[in-house]
Write a protein that holds these residues in place. Structure first.
Motif, short mmCIF file in Angstrom:
data_model
loop_
_atom_site.label_atom_id
_atom_site.label_comp_id
_atom_site.label_asym_id
_atom_site.label_seq_id
_atom_site.Cartn_x
_atom_site.Cartn_y
_atom_site.Cartn_z
N ARG A 128 0.84 -1.19 0.00
CA ARG A 128 0.00 0.00 0.00
C ARG A 128 0.88 1.24 0.00
O ARG A 128 2.07 1.18 0.31
CB ARG A 128 -0.96 0.03 1.20
N ARG A 129 0.29 2.33 -0.36
CA ARG A 129 1.02 3.59 -0.41
C ARG A 129 1.18 4.15 1.00
O ARG A 129 0.42 3.81 1.91
CB ARG A 129 0.25 4.60 -1.26
N VAL A 130 2.18 5.00 1.19
CA VAL A 130 2.27 5.74 2.45
C VAL A 130 1.02 6.61 2.53
O VAL A 130 0.65 7.28 1.55
CB VAL A 130 3.55 6.60 2.48
N PRO A 131 0.31 6.62 3.64
CA PRO A 131 -1.02 7.26 3.70
C PRO A 131 -1.04 8.76 3.49
O PRO A 131 -2.06 9.31 3.09
CB PRO A 131 -1.51 6.91 5.11
N ARG A 132 0.09 9.44 3.80
CA ARG A 132 0.07 10.90 3.73
C ARG A 132 1.28 11.46 3.00
O ARG A 132 2.29 10.79 2.84
CB ARG A 132 0.00 11.50 5.15
N GLN A 318 -10.63 12.77 -0.44
CA GLN A 318 -10.01 11.57 0.12
C GLN A 318 -9.56 10.63 -0.99
O GLN A 318 -10.30 10.39 -1.95
CB GLN A 318 -11.02 10.83 1.01
N PHE A 319 -8.37 10.10 -0.85
CA PHE A 319 -7.91 9.03 -1.73
C PHE A 319 -6.73 8.34 -1.07
O PHE A 319 -6.18 8.83 -0.08
CB PHE A 319 -7.54 9.54 -3.13
N GLY A 320 -6.33 7.21 -1.63
CA GLY A 320 -5.26 6.43 -1.02
C GLY A 320 -5.76 5.64 0.18
O GLY A 320 -6.96 5.61 0.48
N PRO A 321 -4.85 4.98 0.89
CA PRO A 321 -5.27 4.12 2.00
C PRO A 321 -5.78 4.87 3.21
O PRO A 321 -6.53 4.33 4.02
CB PRO A 321 -4.00 3.33 2.33
N GLY A 322 -5.38 6.15 3.35
CA GLY A 322 -5.74 6.90 4.54
C GLY A 322 -5.00 6.39 5.75
O GLY A 322 -4.56 5.23 5.79
N MET A 331 -11.35 2.91 4.23
CA MET A 331 -10.11 3.52 3.75
C MET A 331 -10.35 5.03 3.74
O MET A 331 -10.89 5.60 2.78
CB MET A 331 -9.76 3.02 2.35
N ARG A 332 -10.00 5.68 4.82
CA ARG A 332 -10.23 7.12 4.92
C ARG A 332 -9.22 7.70 5.90
O ARG A 332 -8.47 6.97 6.55
CB ARG A 332 -11.64 7.42 5.39
N PHE A 407 -9.31 5.25 -4.98
CA PHE A 407 -10.30 6.31 -4.86
C PHE A 407 -11.63 5.83 -4.28
O PHE A 407 -12.68 6.44 -4.51
CB PHE A 407 -10.51 6.98 -6.22
N LEU A 408 -11.58 4.75 -3.52
CA LEU A 408 -12.81 4.24 -2.90
C LEU A 408 -13.43 5.25 -1.94
O LEU A 408 -14.64 5.43 -1.91
CB LEU A 408 -12.51 2.93 -2.17
N ALA A 409 -12.59 5.90 -1.15
CA ALA A 409 -13.11 6.88 -0.19
C ALA A 409 -13.76 8.06 -0.90
O ALA A 409 -14.77 8.60 -0.45
CB ALA A 409 -12.00 7.36 0.72
#
Length: 468
Positions: A128-132, A318-322, A331-332, A407-409
């Motif tokens: 997963r991506r780094v959340p921020r 919002q996008f990414g894993p959060g 995922m937020r 982009f689920l969130a």
């Protein structure tokens, strides 16, 4: 407060004067002062007495030259990562203005730097991506810095008897010399940033046991590198031999490097504050007036650091894993609420400094906007910008296996409604010309020699591992 009608012109004048004085008093209490004085025609002029205080080296915490030199090596040494393949410098690189140039970072498992950084391949491919977004490191050694991370989960406090309120709570060791040293303790414990997966190395596995076990194992690694021993012994009076080195020493050395390396107060605006009127061109001066006046930017980005160090909700998409909370199923990223568990903190994030901001995009806690114009226009009308934002506005490092969830969130109707409920900014109307002027002023906050760093990136490190 909105006044609908006033019959007496004298009463109106009195109300305007009283209200203006009240706003000035509030500004002084917040620490940024009445940096713009309103003219009779509604224009603003940034008067010298209303500008931020000048920065100097005396405003920063002291550092030791030997420790800073040692910290420079540790900052770029992959030995501090679980799989020995990433360093602090990978995501806070000298060539990228102490950041990584990405919306969401690619940590452990990735290769390359900046826009060329890949998400890895085969077994090493990131999960997963780094959340921020990785923040820049300018002026973190300023004496007024009291809170770090986008959600403020690290702050100066004696709540746990170790000087800091942090995710490690009482397990954060004593002896950390600054909040930057305390911050250096955490990326090495993060699976996505530096630790890696539990099945890959003992560092990541120890994290699932207890967080302080990670620091003990990493300190042991450093102790076993012969070239580090004399550097530590020369830098710390309480060390006699390699076996005495702890991760507190490592973090304190990194802190001395970071807090001395990226001190930035040599921008054109700083020269202007020192009396060089021609340091700013006419467009930048006009932008300065917008910043301190009509644009109301200084209400959050005031003072010499251009940040109030507070938390504000901007309705960023919002996008990414959060950065999800414990037991979070969505995922937020709820921002400050994730650190405090208070509903009133939902979707609020720490105000970033604007120094060198022209070079440290993408912008927002998740890098939602790639340029200054985008993030400025979002601030002017957050809810409208939120509705108009689309995934094509952000370029995430390619990762086919992650794209379905990226982009689920953003597509979650309930989550979008929650974000709309928490907005701290009232719309402000600026013309295209005023936005251009504001961008010109932000470019005037770019440092000159300080931007490159004081010591720079090392060519080699004691572990012998490759330097990014």
């Amino acid at each position: 407060m909105r006044i609908n009608s006033i019959n007496s012109s004298g009463a109106a004048k009195h109300l305007f004067t009283t209200g203006r004085l009240a706003l000035i008093a509030i500004g002084l209490l917040l620490g940024f002062g009445p940096v713009a004085a309103a003219g009779g025609d509604g224009t603003t002029t940034a008067k010298a007495k209303h500008r931020p205080a000048l920065l100097s080296n005396s405003d920063f915490i002291p550092f030791d030259e030997k420790r800073a030199a040692l910290g420079r090596l540790l900052f770029y040494d992959p030995i501090l990562s679980g799989n020995r393949n990433i360093s602090c410098g990978t995501c806070h690189h000298h060539t990228l203005a102490s950041a990584d140039g990405l919306p969401l970072g690619v940590g452990e498992g990735g290769t390359g730097l900046g826009a060329k950084r890949s998400t890895g391949s085969g077994a090493a491919q990131i999960d997963r991506r780094v959340p921020r977004n990785a923040p820049a490191l300018f002026n973190l050694g300023h004496r007024d810095i009291r809170v770090l991370f986008h959600d403020g989960r690290l702050s100066i406090s004696d709540l746990y008897g170790n000087g800091f309120n942090s995710p490690a709570e009482e397990y954060l060791p004593k002896g950390l010399a600054s909040i930057v040293a305390a911050q250096a303790m955490f990326p090495v414990t993060s699976e996505t940033e530096m630790a890696g997966r539990p099945e890959e190395n003992e560092i990541a596995g120890a994290r699932n046991n207890r967080i302080d076990k990670v620091w003990s194992l990493l300190a042991e690694r450093v102790r076993n590198i012969a070239a580090y021993e004399p550097l530590f012994v020369e830098s710390f009076s309480d060390l006699k031999q390699a076996s005495d080195i702890s991760f507190v020493h490592i973090a304190n050395a990194i802190s001395d490097f970071v807090t001395s390396e990226w001190r930035s107060f040599d921008s054109p605006f700083d020269r202007y504050l020192r009396g060089e009127d021609d340091a700013l061109n006419p467009q930048q001066k006009a932008g300065m007036n917008v910043f301190y006046g009509k644009g109301q930017c200084a209400s959050c980005h005031g003072g010499p650091l251009f940040t109030d160090q507070q938390f504000h909700a901007l309705a960023l998409p919002q996008f990414g894993p959060g950065r999800t909370r414990t037991f979070e199923l969505l995922m937020r990223d709820v921002g400050r609420m994730g650190a405090t568990d208070r509903l009133e903190d939902a979707y609020r994030f720490r105000t970033p400094s604007l120094r060198n901001s022209a070079l440290t995009g993408p912008y927002g806690h998740n890098g939602a906007y790639g340029d200054l114009e985008g993030i400025i226009r979002h601030h002017l009308d957050p809810l409208a910008a939120f509705e108009q934002w689309s995934p094509d506005k952000v370029t995430l490092p390619k990762a086919a296996h992650l794209e379905a969830a990226d982009f689920l969130a953003l597509q979650d109707k309930r989550e979008r409604q929650r974000i709309r409920r928490f907005v701290d900014i009232e719309p402000v109307a600026l013309s295209d010309q005023e936005i251009s002027e504001l961008i010109a002023f932000l470019n005037a906050l770019t440092g000159e020699t300080s931007l490159k760093g004081r010591l720079g990136r090392p060519q080699v490190v004691p572990s012998g591992l490759p330097v990014d």
